[in-house]
Design a protein around this motif. Sequence first.
Motif, mmCIF file in Angstrom:
data_model
loop_
_atom_site.group_PDB
_atom_site.id
_atom_site.type_symbol
_atom_site.label_atom_id
_atom_site.label_comp_id
_atom_site.label_asym_id
_atom_site.label_seq_id
_atom_site.Cartn_x
_atom_site.Cartn_y
_atom_site.Cartn_z
ATOM 1 N N MET A 1 0.819 -1.193 0.000
ATOM 2 C CA MET A 1 0.000 0.000 0.000
ATOM 3 C C MET A 1 0.865 1.260 0.000
ATOM 4 O O MET A 1 0.470 2.271 -0.544
ATOM 5 N N PHE A 2 2.048 1.200 0.568
ATOM 6 C CA PHE A 2 2.927 2.359 0.591
ATOM 7 C C PHE A 2 3.176 2.912 -0.805
ATOM 8 O O PHE A 2 3.209 4.102 -1.005
ATOM 9 N N LEU A 3 3.363 2.030 -1.774
ATOM 10 C CA LEU A 3 3.764 2.499 -3.087
ATOM 11 C C LEU A 3 2.610 2.951 -3.963
ATOM 12 O O LEU A 3 2.783 3.803 -4.804
ATOM 13 N N TRP A 4 1.432 2.421 -3.763
ATOM 14 C CA TRP A 4 0.357 2.860 -4.639
ATOM 15 C C TRP A 4 -0.397 4.042 -4.088
ATOM 16 O O TRP A 4 -0.948 4.833 -4.825
ATOM 17 N N LYS A 5 -0.407 4.224 -2.776
ATOM 18 C CA LYS A 5 -1.167 5.324 -2.197
ATOM 19 C C LYS A 5 -0.707 6.698 -2.690
ATOM 20 O O LYS A 5 -1.535 7.538 -3.008
ATOM 21 N N PRO A 6 0.617 6.972 -2.798
ATOM 22 C CA PRO A 6 1.016 8.270 -3.327
ATOM 23 C C PRO A 6 0.535 8.521 -4.749
ATOM 24 O O PRO A 6 0.355 9.659 -5.148
ATOM 25 N N LEU A 7 0.323 7.464 -5.512
ATOM 26 C CA LEU A 7 -0.171 7.641 -6.872
ATOM 27 C C LEU A 7 -1.562 8.256 -6.890
ATOM 28 O O LEU A 7 -1.984 8.811 -7.895
ATOM 29 N N LEU A 8 -2.266 8.176 -5.790
ATOM 30 C CA LEU A 8 -3.620 8.687 -5.716
ATOM 31 C C LEU A 8 -3.670 10.162 -5.327
ATOM 32 O O LEU A 8 -4.728 10.733 -5.215
ATOM 33 N N LYS A 9 -2.524 10.780 -5.118
ATOM 34 C CA LYS A 9 -2.466 12.142 -4.617
ATOM 35 C C LYS A 9 -1.986 13.100 -5.694
ATOM 36 O O LYS A 9 -0.985 12.861 -6.348
ATOM 37 N N GLU A 10 -2.731 14.201 -5.875
ATOM 38 C CA GLU A 10 -2.337 15.244 -6.809
ATOM 39 C C GLU A 10 -2.568 16.598 -6.155
ATOM 40 O O GLU A 10 -3.365 16.737 -5.242
ATOM 41 N N SER A 11 -1.855 17.606 -6.650
ATOM 42 C CA SER A 11 -1.923 18.932 -6.047
ATOM 43 C C SER A 11 -2.182 19.997 -7.089
ATOM 44 O O SER A 11 -1.851 19.852 -8.250
ATOM 45 N N GLN A 12 -2.729 21.123 -6.614
ATOM 46 C CA GLN A 12 -2.824 22.330 -7.412
ATOM 47 C C GLN A 12 -1.744 23.235 -6.848
ATOM 48 O O GLN A 12 -1.848 23.743 -5.733
ATOM 49 N N ILE A 13 -0.635 23.374 -7.576
ATOM 50 C CA ILE A 13 0.579 23.997 -7.072
ATOM 51 C C ILE A 13 0.361 25.427 -6.581
ATOM 52 O O ILE A 13 0.767 25.783 -5.481
ATOM 53 N N ALA A 14 -0.259 26.269 -7.360
ATOM 54 C CA ALA A 14 -0.383 27.685 -7.009
ATOM 55 C C ALA A 14 -1.140 27.890 -5.700
ATOM 56 O O ALA A 14 -0.747 28.696 -4.863
ATOM 57 N N ASP A 44 7.833 14.200 -4.961
ATOM 58 C CA ASP A 44 7.952 13.417 -3.726
ATOM 59 C C ASP A 44 6.781 12.476 -3.500
ATOM 60 O O ASP A 44 6.780 11.710 -2.543
ATOM 61 N N ASP A 45 5.780 12.509 -4.351
ATOM 62 C CA ASP A 45 4.659 11.574 -4.270
ATOM 63 C C ASP A 45 4.756 10.454 -5.297
ATOM 64 O O ASP A 45 3.884 9.606 -5.383
ATOM 65 N N LYS A 46 5.828 10.454 -6.084
ATOM 66 C CA LYS A 46 5.984 9.434 -7.133
ATOM 67 C C LYS A 46 6.579 8.155 -6.553
ATOM 68 O O LYS A 46 7.342 8.189 -5.585
ATOM 69 N N PRO A 47 6.224 6.994 -7.126
ATOM 70 C CA PRO A 47 6.656 5.701 -6.581
ATOM 71 C C PRO A 47 8.159 5.565 -6.411
ATOM 72 O O PRO A 47 8.622 5.046 -5.395
ATOM 73 N N GLU A 48 8.951 6.064 -7.376
ATOM 74 C CA GLU A 48 10.399 5.909 -7.253
ATOM 75 C C GLU A 48 10.953 6.700 -6.062
ATOM 76 O O GLU A 48 11.891 6.272 -5.398
ATOM 77 N N THR A 49 10.343 7.840 -5.761
ATOM 78 C CA THR A 49 10.767 8.639 -4.605
ATOM 79 C C THR A 49 10.392 7.926 -3.311
ATOM 80 O O THR A 49 11.183 7.890 -2.359
ATOM 81 N N VAL A 50 9.204 7.351 -3.276
ATOM 82 C CA VAL A 50 8.759 6.614 -2.083
ATOM 83 C C VAL A 50 9.676 5.417 -1.850
ATOM 84 O O VAL A 50 10.075 5.139 -0.715
ATOM 85 N N ARG A 51 10.047 4.716 -2.917
ATOM 86 C CA ARG A 51 10.968 3.576 -2.791
ATOM 87 C C ARG A 51 12.292 4.008 -2.164
ATOM 88 O O ARG A 51 12.824 3.350 -1.286
ATOM 89 N N LYS A 52 12.833 5.138 -2.634
ATOM 90 C CA LYS A 52 14.103 5.647 -2.088
ATOM 91 C C LYS A 52 13.963 5.982 -0.608
ATOM 92 O O LYS A 52 14.867 5.724 0.184
ATOM 93 N N ARG A 53 12.835 6.574 -0.221
ATOM 94 C CA ARG A 53 12.618 6.909 1.195
ATOM 95 C C ARG A 53 12.534 5.648 2.039
ATOM 96 O O ARG A 53 13.052 5.597 3.158
ATOM 97 N N LEU A 54 11.871 4.626 1.527
ATOM 98 C CA LEU A 54 11.767 3.374 2.275
ATOM 99 C C LEU A 54 13.117 2.690 2.391
ATOM 100 O O LEU A 54 13.444 2.106 3.426
ATOM 101 N N GLN A 55 13.934 2.770 1.342
ATOM 102 C CA GLN A 55 15.287 2.204 1.402
ATOM 103 C C GLN A 55 16.131 2.960 2.425
ATOM 104 O O GLN A 55 16.883 2.357 3.195
ATOM 105 N N ALA A 56 16.019 4.281 2.453
ATOM 106 C CA ALA A 56 16.755 5.083 3.437
ATOM 107 C C ALA A 56 16.298 4.723 4.846
ATOM 108 O O ALA A 56 17.122 4.632 5.770
#
Length: 99
Positions: A1-14, A44-56
């Motif tokens: 669930m850690f890796l797919w949950k960030p995929l569900l999040k989007e932002s309006q930057i401004a 920071d919500d992309k799967p590859e970033t989450v993977r790096k955080r979990l490895q750290a």
Amino acid sequence: MFLWKPLLKESQIASGRVYNYSYNPPRVHGKDNETGEALVQRDDDKPETVRKRLQAYDTVTAPLIKYYNDKGILKSFSGTKSDVIYVGVNQWLKNQIKN
């Protein structure tokens, strides 16, 4: 669930508005409710970033948790909402400062 949950999040930057498709979705997929502008997924919500955080975590944080637990000075707090967890952490810290 850690890796797919960030995929569900989007932002309006401004504006800083954040939508999560599992519990706070925009009315129109991929569009900000207020402006209609396109939503973006932050790096920071992309799967590859989450993977790096979990490895750290595995290489840096987990050994520290074991170290402090073995010394008997680790305090753990559990929960899903930071505003709820904060109350317990804050009270524990106040007690530690008094002692």
